[in-house]
Design a protein around this motif. Sequence first.
Motif, PDB file in Angstrom:
ATOM      1  N   ILE A   1      -3.084 -20.456  -3.087  1.00 28.00           N
ATOM      2  CA  ILE A   1      -3.022 -19.932  -4.466  1.00 28.00           C
ATOM      3  C   ILE A   1      -2.156 -18.678  -4.449  1.00 28.00           C
ATOM      4  O   ILE A   1      -2.332 -17.804  -3.592  1.00 28.00           O
ATOM      5  CB  ILE A   1      -4.445 -19.580  -4.979  1.00 28.00           C
ATOM      6  N   LYS A   2      -1.225 -18.616  -5.410  1.00 34.07           N
ATOM      7  CA  LYS A   2      -0.258 -17.512  -5.344  1.00 34.07           C
ATOM      8  C   LYS A   2      -0.749 -16.199  -5.980  1.00 34.07           C
ATOM      9  O   LYS A   2      -0.146 -15.157  -5.783  1.00 34.07           O
ATOM     10  CB  LYS A   2       1.046 -17.936  -6.020  1.00 34.07           C
ATOM     11  N   SER A   3      -1.829 -16.257  -6.717  1.00 32.59           N
ATOM     12  CA  SER A   3      -2.247 -15.039  -7.431  1.00 32.59           C
ATOM     13  C   SER A   3      -2.745 -13.964  -6.459  1.00 32.59           C
ATOM     14  O   SER A   3      -3.170 -14.257  -5.339  1.00 32.59           O
ATOM     15  CB  SER A   3      -3.367 -15.384  -8.417  1.00 32.59           C
ATOM     16  N   THR A   4      -2.700 -12.722  -6.945  1.00 35.57           N
ATOM     17  CA  THR A   4      -3.189 -11.604  -6.125  1.00 35.57           C
ATOM     18  C   THR A   4      -4.707 -11.670  -6.062  1.00 35.57           C
ATOM     19  O   THR A   4      -5.390 -11.587  -7.091  1.00 35.57           O
ATOM     20  CB  THR A   4      -2.715 -10.266  -6.718  1.00 35.57           C
ATOM     21  N   GLN A   5      -5.220 -11.795  -4.851  1.00 35.47           N
ATOM     22  CA  GLN A   5      -6.673 -11.960  -4.694  1.00 35.47           C
ATOM     23  C   GLN A   5      -7.348 -10.702  -4.154  1.00 35.47           C
ATOM     24  O   GLN A   5      -8.549 -10.521  -4.270  1.00 35.47           O
ATOM     25  CB  GLN A   5      -6.946 -13.158  -3.766  1.00 35.47           C
ATOM     26  N   ALA A   6      -6.533  -9.834  -3.528  1.00 41.88           N
ATOM     27  CA  ALA A   6      -7.115  -8.574  -3.015  1.00 41.88           C
ATOM     28  C   ALA A   6      -6.173  -7.417  -3.299  1.00 41.88           C
ATOM     29  O   ALA A   6      -4.965  -7.543  -3.129  1.00 41.88           O
ATOM     30  CB  ALA A   6      -7.343  -8.691  -1.508  1.00 41.88           C
ATOM     31  N   ILE A   7      -6.744  -6.320  -3.753  1.00 33.90           N
ATOM     32  CA  ILE A   7      -5.940  -5.097  -3.955  1.00 33.90           C
ATOM     33  C   ILE A   7      -6.592  -3.986  -3.143  1.00 33.90           C
ATOM     34  O   ILE A   7      -7.798  -3.752  -3.241  1.00 33.90           O
ATOM     35  CB  ILE A   7      -5.802  -4.726  -5.460  1.00 33.90           C
ATOM     36  N   ILE A   8      -5.793  -3.339  -2.342  1.00 33.39           N
ATOM     37  CA  ILE A   8      -6.304  -2.263  -1.480  1.00 33.39           C
ATOM     38  C   ILE A   8      -5.609  -0.976  -1.898  1.00 33.39           C
ATOM     39  O   ILE A   8      -4.375  -0.894  -1.866  1.00 33.39           O
ATOM     40  CB  ILE A   8      -5.996  -2.588   0.004  1.00 33.39           C
ATOM     41  N   LEU A   9      -6.386   0.009  -2.305  1.00 37.33           N
ATOM     42  CA  LEU A   9      -5.785   1.280  -2.716  1.00 37.33           C
ATOM     43  C   LEU A   9      -5.935   2.306  -1.605  1.00 37.33           C
ATOM     44  O   LEU A   9      -7.000   2.436  -0.990  1.00 37.33           O
ATOM     45  CB  LEU A   9      -6.472   1.812  -3.972  1.00 37.33           C
ATOM     46  N   SER A  10      -4.844   3.018  -1.373  1.00 35.00           N
ATOM     47  CA  SER A  10      -4.858   4.035  -0.314  1.00 35.00           C
ATOM     48  C   SER A  10      -4.253   5.324  -0.855  1.00 35.00           C
ATOM     49  O   SER A  10      -3.363   5.273  -1.709  1.00 35.00           O
ATOM     50  CB  SER A  10      -4.065   3.503   0.885  1.00 35.00           C
ATOM     51  N   PRO A  11      -4.724   6.487  -0.398  1.00 36.81           N
ATOM     52  CA  PRO A  11      -4.242   7.733  -1.005  1.00 36.81           C
ATOM     53  C   PRO A  11      -2.773   8.048  -0.734  1.00 36.81           C
ATOM     54  O   PRO A  11      -2.109   8.651  -1.558  1.00 36.81           O
ATOM     55  CB  PRO A  11      -5.136   8.817  -0.386  1.00 36.81           C
ATOM     56  N   THR A  12      -2.261   7.675   0.420  1.00 39.58           N
ATOM     57  CA  THR A  12      -0.877   8.064   0.736  1.00 39.58           C
ATOM     58  C   THR A  12      -0.024   6.843   1.082  1.00 39.58           C
ATOM     59  O   THR A  12      -0.533   5.803   1.498  1.00 39.58           O
ATOM     60  CB  THR A  12      -0.824   9.010   1.959  1.00 39.58           C
ATOM     61  N   ARG A  13       1.256   7.059   0.927  1.00 36.54           N
ATOM     62  CA  ARG A  13       2.210   6.009   1.274  1.00 36.54           C
ATOM     63  C   ARG A  13       2.069   5.635   2.754  1.00 36.54           C
ATOM     64  O   ARG A  13       2.065   4.462   3.113  1.00 36.54           O
ATOM     65  CB  ARG A  13       3.627   6.536   1.000  1.00 36.54           C
ATOM     66  N   GLU A  14       1.925   6.666   3.593  1.00 35.89           N
ATOM     67  CA  GLU A  14       1.880   6.405   5.030  1.00 35.89           C
ATOM     68  C   GLU A  14       0.693   5.510   5.392  1.00 35.89           C
ATOM     69  O   GLU A  14       0.822   4.573   6.167  1.00 35.89           O
ATOM     70  CB  GLU A  14       1.785   7.716   5.826  1.00 35.89           C
ATOM     71  N   LEU A  15      -0.452   5.842   4.797  1.00 37.53           N
ATOM     72  CA  LEU A  15      -1.634   5.037   5.101  1.00 37.53           C
ATOM     73  C   LEU A  15      -1.458   3.619   4.555  1.00 37.53           C
ATOM     74  O   LEU A  15      -1.801   2.634   5.215  1.00 37.53           O
ATOM     75  CB  LEU A  15      -2.888   5.701   4.523  1.00 37.53           C
ATOM     76  N   ALA A  16      -0.886   3.519   3.340  1.00 39.21           N
ATOM     77  CA  ALA A  16      -0.664   2.190   2.745  1.00 39.21           C
ATOM     78  C   ALA A  16       0.229   1.354   3.660  1.00 39.21           C
ATOM     79  O   ALA A  16      -0.068   0.184   3.943  1.00 39.21           O
ATOM     80  CB  ALA A  16      -0.032   2.341   1.357  1.00 39.21           C
ATOM     81  N   VAL A  17       1.297   1.960   4.141  1.00 38.59           N
ATOM     82  CA  VAL A  17       2.231   1.232   5.012  1.00 38.59           C
ATOM     83  C   VAL A  17       1.510   0.786   6.284  1.00 38.59           C
ATOM     84  O   VAL A  17       1.673  -0.335   6.761  1.00 38.59           O
ATOM     85  CB  VAL A  17       3.459   2.116   5.336  1.00 38.59           C
ATOM     86  N   GLN A  18       0.689   1.688   6.804  1.00 39.65           N
ATOM     87  CA  GLN A  18      -0.050   1.371   8.021  1.00 39.65           C
ATOM     88  C   GLN A  18      -1.000   0.183   7.798  1.00 39.65           C
ATOM     89  O   GLN A  18      -1.061  -0.737   8.610  1.00 39.65           O
ATOM     90  CB  GLN A  18      -0.855   2.623   8.441  1.00 39.65           C
ATOM     91  N   ILE A  19      -1.695   0.210   6.670  1.00 41.63           N
ATOM     92  CA  ILE A  19      -2.628  -0.893   6.375  1.00 41.63           C
ATOM     93  C   ILE A  19      -1.837  -2.191   6.220  1.00 41.63           C
ATOM     94  O   ILE A  19      -2.207  -3.236   6.760  1.00 41.63           O
ATOM     95  CB  ILE A  19      -3.447  -0.595   5.090  1.00 41.63           C
ATOM     96  N   GLY A  20      -0.702  -2.110   5.474  1.00 43.12           N
ATOM     97  CA  GLY A  20       0.124  -3.296   5.268  1.00 43.12           C
ATOM     98  C   GLY A  20       0.581  -3.881   6.601  1.00 43.12           C
ATOM     99  O   GLY A  20       0.526  -5.092   6.828  1.00 43.12           O
ATOM    100  N   LYS A  21       0.992  -2.988   7.486  1.00 42.74           N
ATOM    101  CA  LYS A  21       1.478  -3.428   8.803  1.00 42.74           C
ATOM    102  C   LYS A  21       0.331  -4.105   9.581  1.00 42.74           C
ATOM    103  O   LYS A  21       0.510  -5.167  10.167  1.00 42.74           O
ATOM    104  CB  LYS A  21       1.975  -2.187   9.574  1.00 42.74           C
ATOM    105  N   ASN A  22      -0.840  -3.473   9.540  1.00 44.83           N
ATOM    106  CA  ASN A  22      -1.995  -4.066  10.236  1.00 44.83           C
ATOM    107  C   ASN A  22      -2.317  -5.447   9.684  1.00 44.83           C
ATOM    108  O   ASN A  22      -2.552  -6.384  10.443  1.00 44.83           O
ATOM    109  CB  ASN A  22      -3.241  -3.174  10.085  1.00 44.83           C
ATOM    110  N   ILE A  23      -2.308  -5.565   8.349  1.00 38.44           N
ATOM    111  CA  ILE A  23      -2.685  -6.860   7.755  1.00 38.44           C
ATOM    112  C   ILE A  23      -1.652  -7.920   8.136  1.00 38.44           C
ATOM    113  O   ILE A  23      -1.999  -9.073   8.420  1.00 38.44           O
ATOM    114  CB  ILE A  23      -2.861  -6.728   6.223  1.00 38.44           C
ATOM    115  N   GLU A  24      -0.389  -7.517   8.162  1.00 36.76           N
ATOM    116  CA  GLU A  24       0.628  -8.495   8.579  1.00 36.76           C
ATOM    117  C   GLU A  24       0.402  -8.929  10.023  1.00 36.76           C
ATOM    118  O   GLU A  24       0.547 -10.102  10.359  1.00 36.76           O
ATOM    119  CB  GLU A  24       2.028  -7.910   8.390  1.00 36.76           C
ATOM    120  N   GLU A  25       0.011  -7.979  10.854  1.00 43.02           N
ATOM    121  CA  GLU A  25      -0.263  -8.343  12.254  1.00 43.02           C
ATOM    122  C   GLU A  25      -1.481  -9.264  12.357  1.00 43.02           C
ATOM    123  O   GLU A  25      -1.465 -10.260  13.070  1.00 43.02           O
ATOM    124  CB  GLU A  25      -0.498  -7.076  13.088  1.00 43.02           C
TER     125      GLU A  25
END
Length: 594
Positions: A69-93
């Motif tokens: 399913i293509k719709s957005t099923q999870a949204i994760i909010l993070s206070p800073t860009r750096e943390l967001a990027v880190q989470i994104g990288k982890n999830i991709e891994e």
Amino acid sequence: MSTFSELGLKEPIKKALVDLGYETPTVIQEKAIPQIINSDQDLKAFAQTGTGKTAAFSLPIIEQVDPSIKSTQAIILSPTRELAVQIGKNIEEFSKYIPDLKVATVYGGANIEQQIKQLKKGVQIVIGTPGRTVDLIKRRVLNLSQVQWLVLDEADEMLNMGFKDELDKVLEATPESKQTLLFSATFPKEVEAIAKNYMSDPVEITSGQKNQGSDNVSHEYYLVTERTRYAALKRVADVNPNIYAIVFCRTRRETQEVADFLIRDGYSADALHGDLSQGQRDSVMEKFRKKNIQMLVATDVAARGLDVDNLTHVINHKLPDQIENYNHRSGRTGRAGNKGISIALVTKKERGRLHPIERIIKKKFVHTPVPSGKEICEKQLFHLIDKVKNISVNEEEIAEFTPAINEMLAGLSREELIQKFVSLEFNTFLSYYQNAPDLNDLSSKENSRGRSSSEDMTRFFINLGRKDRLNPAKLIGLINDQGIGDKIEIGAIDILDTFSFFELDKNFEEQALLKFQENEPDFNGRNVNIEITKTDRGGGRDRNRRRGKSGGGFNGKRRSRDAKPNSKREFGRRREDTSPKKAHSGFGRRRRKS
Ligand code: AMP
């Protein structure tokens, strides 16, 4: 202790975890993963950075997201860009063996068009900073109506940073039926209010004790004065030649100043704070991660996204305004099974603030003396010997020079040779610290004299008095309004009829003159002038200087006799004016900021 298989994760995730070297789940993962997989109940987790919280919320989401399913099923909010990027990288891994699962990280300060393009392709998991997320919702490119999981990561920090309105907007854009997962290291009333208003009957989990610091971190405090704070910081660096630390400061200015001083004194350091551009921040963080910088001087917020596991020390140059932040700071060391030391440089006045922190971390601070010159020399000497012992020798490369070298050194005994090589590297430290004062003595003397120690204060004249309706409170307000320094110490105040006197911490005298000149303050319609008065205490030095609107006699070049050509306001440099590092290439990399 369970395994990732027992937590109910599917094969592709487990395979990715093996690649990452995750063998066993951390406490928070053990508790959160099955809970999120097996229940729709909202979840409130007390977890700090370093506990493995990213995987704790990401893995169960990846487990359950439907990639077809293509719709957005999870949204994760993070206070800073750096943390967001880190989470994104982890999830991709974590999801690298789930080919159809798409992840996007959206944050401010980056090209929005590209982010929009990515979202339009269909992304099941979105990680975002609050501002950019709201922007994308408003532009109708981010549709959260099908969201099943909303993660608020570092919720306390998001609220600290003033993202309450954005959080409200994102929460409004998501359906009632979603599962909200709130992760926070601290639970002040603002976070509790979010939990109360937006979560229904959440289950609570903790990684160890609520708010309690890691067992791998020991907490020390050094008693300093404003004058010896910076010198003590340098000594901490000098006594730990392999230091790899974050030095936390409270404000951006303090951060930049400490970093500038360290760089000027030849230390391997740089600054990280919000006044830097994103590019500069990325570059500093990259250098720190690669250990091209040994000491990162940072504000609490800027250091958030930095994922470094092997810090030897966290140094609190000044304690955080909010004591809960101490936990965030010290949690940056002692991670991934390593031991770490968190050091607080505190004045006698600040020492009382350690008690509430001790209650939170459930540990005692150990009063540690500021290292003496002798101690530092000893440490540096043995570090040097260790380096010599372990250096790999490229015999081939030096072979052609060996005969000539042997000839030049002929006649020297082994002992003499050792002494000379050691001295070559070591003399600078030795001579620098030979007559170095005991900073502990300085702090106790200063402390016993109390805040009005005349030697440490500069007396100013101000052209306002009772006739101008000046009183001590108004004068203090006027001084504080000039932005001279954080919590600048104000000493004795004498209000007379048409003029007055006040004392300020001597370290701020230049800055006080400068600020009063720059700001051109006005008090009840009168232009304000201040000048340094002739002191009758300091041995009759003529220190009469003015910095009023006209600029007085001070042009920024004339300095009082005791000011160093480069001396800046805040950091006491009278006793340790230069640095052993400055003229020395052997310890740490010398670098200059470009
Ligand atoms: P976090 O608290 O999510 O910032 O994670 C802290 C660090 O621990 C990161 O470098 C993670 O990659 C690492 N980590 C998280 N969970 C595990 C685990 N189960 N085993 C080994 N390392 C982990």
